[in-house]
Design a protein around this motif. Structure first.
Motif, PDB file in Angstrom:
ATOM      1  N   LEU A 151      41.696  27.984  38.404  1.00  0.00           N
ATOM      2  CA  LEU A 151      40.288  27.712  38.133  1.00  0.00           C
ATOM      3  C   LEU A 151      39.624  28.903  37.440  1.00  0.00           C
ATOM      4  O   LEU A 151      38.784  28.737  36.538  1.00  0.00           O
ATOM      5  CB  LEU A 151      39.559  27.388  39.437  1.00  0.00           C
ATOM      6  CG  LEU A 151      39.931  26.066  40.110  1.00  0.00           C
ATOM      7  CD1 LEU A 151      39.258  25.951  41.471  1.00  0.00           C
ATOM      8  CD2 LEU A 151      39.546  24.884  39.228  1.00  0.00           C
ATOM      9  N   CYS A 209      40.729  28.924  33.818  1.00  0.00           N
ATOM     10  CA  CYS A 209      40.038  27.841  33.121  1.00  0.00           C
ATOM     11  C   CYS A 209      38.595  28.236  32.817  1.00  0.00           C
ATOM     12  O   CYS A 209      38.082  27.978  31.715  1.00  0.00           O
ATOM     13  CB  CYS A 209      40.085  26.567  33.952  1.00  0.00           C
ATOM     14  SG  CYS A 209      39.200  25.173  33.217  1.00  0.00           S
ATOM     15  N   PHE A 210      37.920  28.847  33.794  1.00  0.00           N
ATOM     16  CA  PHE A 210      36.540  29.285  33.603  1.00  0.00           C
ATOM     17  C   PHE A 210      36.446  30.306  32.471  1.00  0.00           C
ATOM     18  O   PHE A 210      35.556  30.240  31.616  1.00  0.00           O
ATOM     19  CB  PHE A 210      36.019  29.871  34.913  1.00  0.00           C
ATOM     20  CG  PHE A 210      34.582  30.307  34.865  1.00  0.00           C
ATOM     21  CD1 PHE A 210      33.621  29.518  34.260  1.00  0.00           C
ATOM     22  CD2 PHE A 210      34.192  31.501  35.440  1.00  0.00           C
ATOM     23  CE1 PHE A 210      32.286  29.908  34.215  1.00  0.00           C
ATOM     24  CE2 PHE A 210      32.856  31.898  35.409  1.00  0.00           C
ATOM     25  CZ  PHE A 210      31.909  31.113  34.793  1.00  0.00           C
ATOM     26  N   ARG A 232      34.459  29.863  28.871  1.00  0.00           N
ATOM     27  CA  ARG A 232      33.517  30.875  28.376  1.00  0.00           C
ATOM     28  C   ARG A 232      33.962  31.395  27.026  1.00  0.00           C
ATOM     29  O   ARG A 232      33.131  31.585  26.125  1.00  0.00           O
ATOM     30  CB  ARG A 232      33.409  32.029  29.377  1.00  0.00           C
ATOM     31  CG  ARG A 232      32.643  31.683  30.631  1.00  0.00           C
ATOM     32  CD  ARG A 232      32.464  32.873  31.542  1.00  0.00           C
ATOM     33  NE  ARG A 232      31.829  33.989  30.863  1.00  0.00           N
ATOM     34  CZ  ARG A 232      31.459  35.117  31.485  1.00  0.00           C
ATOM     35  NH1 ARG A 232      31.681  35.255  32.788  1.00  0.00           N
ATOM     36  NH2 ARG A 232      30.896  36.096  30.824  1.00  0.00           N
ATOM     37  N   VAL A 283      30.953  27.068  28.070  1.00  0.00           N
ATOM     38  CA  VAL A 283      30.145  27.498  29.208  1.00  0.00           C
ATOM     39  C   VAL A 283      29.521  28.847  28.853  1.00  0.00           C
ATOM     40  O   VAL A 283      30.205  29.718  28.309  1.00  0.00           O
ATOM     41  CB  VAL A 283      31.012  27.616  30.480  1.00  0.00           C
ATOM     42  CG1 VAL A 283      30.241  28.305  31.588  1.00  0.00           C
ATOM     43  CG2 VAL A 283      31.470  26.240  30.940  1.00  0.00           C
ATOM     44  N   VAL A 311      25.359  29.890  35.312  1.00  0.00           N
ATOM     45  CA  VAL A 311      26.146  29.380  34.182  1.00  0.00           C
ATOM     46  C   VAL A 311      25.524  28.070  33.714  1.00  0.00           C
ATOM     47  O   VAL A 311      24.789  27.413  34.455  1.00  0.00           O
ATOM     48  CB  VAL A 311      27.628  29.148  34.562  1.00  0.00           C
ATOM     49  CG1 VAL A 311      28.316  30.443  34.907  1.00  0.00           C
ATOM     50  CG2 VAL A 311      27.748  28.150  35.703  1.00  0.00           C
ATOM     51  N   PRO A 315      37.033  31.918  41.661  1.00  0.00           N
ATOM     52  CA  PRO A 315      36.222  31.711  40.455  1.00  0.00           C
ATOM     53  C   PRO A 315      34.735  31.991  40.662  1.00  0.00           C
ATOM     54  O   PRO A 315      34.062  32.466  39.743  1.00  0.00           O
ATOM     55  CB  PRO A 315      36.461  30.225  40.124  1.00  0.00           C
ATOM     56  CG  PRO A 315      36.829  29.592  41.414  1.00  0.00           C
ATOM     57  CD  PRO A 315      37.557  30.635  42.186  1.00  0.00           C
TER      58      PRO A 315
END
Length: 464
Positions: free
Chosen positions: A152, A155-156, A160, A165, A173, A410
């Motif tokens: 996760l 992925c975050f 970004r 994001v 966010v 995350p």
């Protein structure tokens, strides 16, 4: 007159590796080595993209990544005779870049020194035969949760980097401007990789990177390369060796960094064991007990590779599950690893081309994004997050600590903090259930370490 070679007489490679014994051929091994390289070559782009966000020079990290992968993979092939390839580990490099260097605000050389120390600890444990004790100390649900949480997290980072994001002062966010160029090319790469994954087509991660890169060049989001290939100059070897400076090693051995080094070790050590066992089973290389013969050699090379990766400035180098691409093509010996290692070396002159893929572009305000890398990070996050299905969510004592890890990594943007929440949650859950005596002593040792980690700011003001 030279002696003739009789049909069936083993050649040099068949004398070096048990090719016939494992039902393979030289041609199959070569093809398997190529397949493994093509499947994992995305790391030559993704690793520099992640580490460069922490201040390391992109081009130098490309060279360091390729060299470390080549040396470690060749060592694995020669010493273990298995078709396993190694490179800088995704997840581990995120710990180094975002948790240690940026999060703890230390120089990158000190961050890499932490990797060296983690690798030396792993080598010592393997030589002492204590890996089983460490494996038993951490509940299976927590090991799985660490992989999910890191998935996760990656992925975050990918979302970004793609501008999908963005930071939002009100909510933390928020959704980016999906009509802008960077998010559009990032989404295109993600959707292509998704479609290929659903169809079961190999190379989906590379295809996603290629899609975003080509669209970025076509629509002017990315700048074209100055050259396709060029032999790197001395400045592109600048990251090699700095982590071994005694001052950097001493700065890494501080109380505040001990839990982070432990997080590195946990991520690296358990990932290697799971990867090696799964690859061995896929290639039918395991024994009647389901174990991989000479597993100690595999772990020793992998642990030494972590030291090598830190010393090179490429983050910890670890065994790649993408080696399964070569295994599925029939590779069964270390000859495939030598082929993969050779291809990593051949990639070094193409730094100018690789730099195009990993370039940062302006986005919102003063921020920059790396849109061509986003598809790889998002898809790797997906692959790691699938581990969540193996956690027993019906057992609350296991499920709650696992959840704290998955959510904590995350949401705190810190892998060490997420693991710390899980460790404390495990001890609390077991104690509340009247099972405190069943908590492994190693877990009890970790409790004051993570408490000090969370209270570092208070301790620095009031104690140190």
């Amino acid at each position: 007159m030279s002696a003739s070679v009789t049909p069936g007489e083993p050649g040099i490679f068949e004398r070096m590796f048990p090719i016939r014994e494992r039902g393979s051929t030289v041609r199959t091994e070569v093809l398997g080595g190529v397949a493994t390289f093509l499947t994992m070559s995305y790391i030559l782009v993704v690793n520099p993209a992640i580490l460069s966000q922490a201040g390391l020079p992109f081009g130098a990290v490309v060279v360091a990544t390729a060299l470390a992968a080549a040396v470690a993979t060749a060592a694995m092939g020669l010493l273990s005779t298995y078709p396993f390839a190694l490179a800088s580990g995704l997840g581990i490099n995120a710990v180094v870049a975002f948790d240690i260097i940026l999060g703890r605000q230390v120089p990158w050389e000190v961050g890499m020194a932490c990797v060296v120390i983690e690798g030396l600890i792993a080598v010592a444990l393997v030589l002492a035969g204590l890996r089983e004790a460490v494996v038993r100390a951490v509940p299976t649900s927590m090991k799985l949760a660490i992989g999910v949480g890191i998935g996760l997290f990656i992925c975050f980072v990918g979302l970004r980097d793609g501008g999908i994001v963005v930071n939002n002062p009100a909510t933390g966010v928020g959704l980016g401007d999906l009509t802008a160029g960077p998010p559009l090319i990032a989404l295109a790469g993600i959707f292509v990789a998704t479609a290929m994954t659903v169809r079961g087509i190999r190379g989906s991660i590379l295809a996603g990177i290629a899609t975003s890169t080509v669209l970025g060049l076509v629509f002017g989001v990315l700048d074209g390369p100055d050259a396709v290939a060029d032999w790197p100059g001395s400045d592109q070897f600048s990251t090699i060796g700095d982590a071994l400076d005694p001052d950097n090693l001493a700065d890494a051995l501080t109380w505040a960094l001990v839990p982070v080094i432990f997080a590195l070790f946990m991520t690296d050590f358990f990932d290697t064991i799971g990867t090696a066992v799964s690859l061995g089973r896929a290639g039918k290389l395991d024994d009647a007990q389901g174990e991989l013969p000479e597993m100690r050699r595999v772990l020793l090379v992998d642990s030494g590779a972590a030291v090598l990766g830190g010393a090179a400035g490429a983050s910890s180098v670890t065994t790649y599950v993408e080696s399964g691409a070569g295994v599925s093509e029939g590779a069964r010996t270390g000859l495939a690893s030598l082929v993969t290692a050779g291809l990593f070396l051949l990639a070094i002159p193409f730094v100018p081309l690789i730099t195009v893929i990993g370039q940062s572009v302006p986005y919102v305000g003063d921020t920059t994004v790396v849109p061509a890398i986003a598809p790889a990070l998002v898809m790797v996050g997906f692959l790691m997050t699938r581990l969540v299905q193996a956690i027993d969510w019906g057992d609350v004592q296991d499920a709650v600590p696992a959840f704290l890890i998955i959510a904590g990594i995350p949401l705190t943007f810190s892998i060490a903090a997420g693991i710390g929440l899980g460790v404390l949650g495990h001890v609390v859950a077991m104690t509340a259930a009247g099972r405190a005596r069943q908590v492994h002593p190693i877990m009890w040792v970790l409790v004051p370490m993570f408490l000090a980690f969370f209270a570092e700011d208070w301790l620095s003001v009031n104690v140190f």
